[in-house]
Design an enzyme around this catalytic site. Sequence first.
Site: not given
Length: 651
Positions: A291, A376, A404
């Site tokens: 990254k 979640e 969610r």
Amino acid sequence: MSVDEDTANHGRLLGTVRGPQDVKRMTGEQLDILAAEIRDFLIAKVSRTGGHVGPNLGVVELTLAMHRVFDSPRDRLLFDTGHQSYVHKILTGRQDGFDKLRQRGGLSGYPSQAESEHDLIENSHASTALSYADGLAKAYALRGEQRSVVAVVGDGALTGGMCWEALNNIATAGNRLVIVVNDNGRSYSPTIGGLADHLSSLRLNPGYEKVLDTVKDALGNTPFVGKPMYEVLHAVKKGIKDAVAPQAMFEDLGIKYVGPVDGHDIAAVESALRAAKNFGGPVIVHAVTRKGYGYRPAEEDEADCLHGPGAFDVETGKLLAAPSVKWTQVFADELVAIADERPDVVGITAAMAEPTGIATLARKHPHRVYDVGIAEQHAATSAAGLAMGGLHPVVAVYATFLNRAFDQVLLDVAMHKLPVTFVLDRAGITGPDGPSHYGIWDMSVFGVVPGLRIAAPRDSASLREELREAIAVDDGPTIVRFPTGTVAADLPAIRRVGPVDVLAESARTDVLLVAVGSFGLLGMEVASRLAEQGYGVTVVDPRWVRPVPAELVELAAGHRLVVTVEDGVRIGGVGDALGQAMRDADVRVPLRDLGVPADWHPHGTRAQILADLRLTAQDVARDVTGWISGLDGDAPSVETVRLPAPDTTPN
């Protein structure tokens, strides 16, 4: 030399790219130059607009290889999450749009069907692409279409349960599908060299699979010796492969695995992708990337490799905006103070420790914070278990992401009357990340949950106070929601009626203006404008919007008109709830509710979108003036009167 001049001087090859076909014609040397030019371009553009720079610097070579091997848009390329798609946008003819990335009239920060035929799913919520890919691959197989489906899964998406549900089905279906695992962690080292490449090709050779099946059938028909011998041979084969390239658990699911490959080596990635494409079934290509690759400030950013900064200085990577007090920081500091006082308070987040402020608690009390990954649903039910165990969990997520986990909040937490506090950052209209990131649904969606209390603080003082009140609740769940950005100056109440703060009042009681959360200041300005017209306005902040305070209904009964203003969808929102409570109490005062229409509102700044929705002080004051001037002294029942609603259609 300016950044623009430097980009122009070093972007000559990039300037020739108008679509994937241009990349297919390039030599290996040209591709390396192009990769460098793309990184320069990304850094220069995103430094001005803000955006997801770190993840995209890490997928430059990976995206180049994908567009050389596959034929987009006939072959479908899906990104999970969509914030990894900037390079894809560059290679599909959208370079010019980066000057206004995530701004009104510019490119979305995620894939967008409206922008290009090369974009299919407009996903910013993680762990969904494999399910889309499973369905697409099944559809193409059923229709007899020879099309490839490629899903790039990375930046934590594999921590979401949907990915594993999809993998289970993908393995069973056996359709043509390439899953690129963008592994930008450090758990694996890339396997390089001719032997590893040969074994990857061998595993995907259909003839190799036929030989294995023949051996299995022959040995399977040999009594006593056959089956044990096959198991020994299979174990030897698997052991050889594991010694060269770790298989993790993917092949145990029944999906072929290639890698790890160096995700910054275009030739290596291209070789693996071509083999995967030709295999004819589901294949996982494990690409190891870094990254922020190629940009030192991103690589050295220990927090998140410049994952999604605002505008920043190109040389240093430091944010350009002057420091200010953010809502998130106020929450983080107060949570630590509460945790210092209460050892039963623990924190949970879903792969967003820094953005939600939970990282501050983790630094002070590292053993009392749990990051469950992009999960979640699990976060909510795990919090239920923590509460059952005698703790008080504080679950910090973005408002849009708690949607969610509705079922878990409803049945796993609320039905058991468990003391869990959900803290929703980025509530309301958030702006540049677009409709999938707007936190406008929570008050409507979770307002139907029995026993759930919802607080909407207006400033830093009320956030600290309401967070403490929420954590003090021990007989059911609570939600504390607040917007993004800088906290405005504290707006003190002149008095409190039950839980309701009265922010302004007049000798005349023409209008009760219920200003929800951060709209407190807007309410004060509206009252001032109406006072100039000779009308008296009482401005109140209900603080706790669900359940509707009885005191708020009593205040409504003493006015000629009630107006609610909220940073959430109108359907099922605070205005709807207050109207129902008034009818139940037989309070016959007309009510008008102002909020966000249930629609997909385009990205832009928060101020731009609120102006489009006519949720500014000027617009609200104009509407309220028209409504109150149309009333006579005997106000009809709220059940029968329907005053003209404002036009809230976006411009």
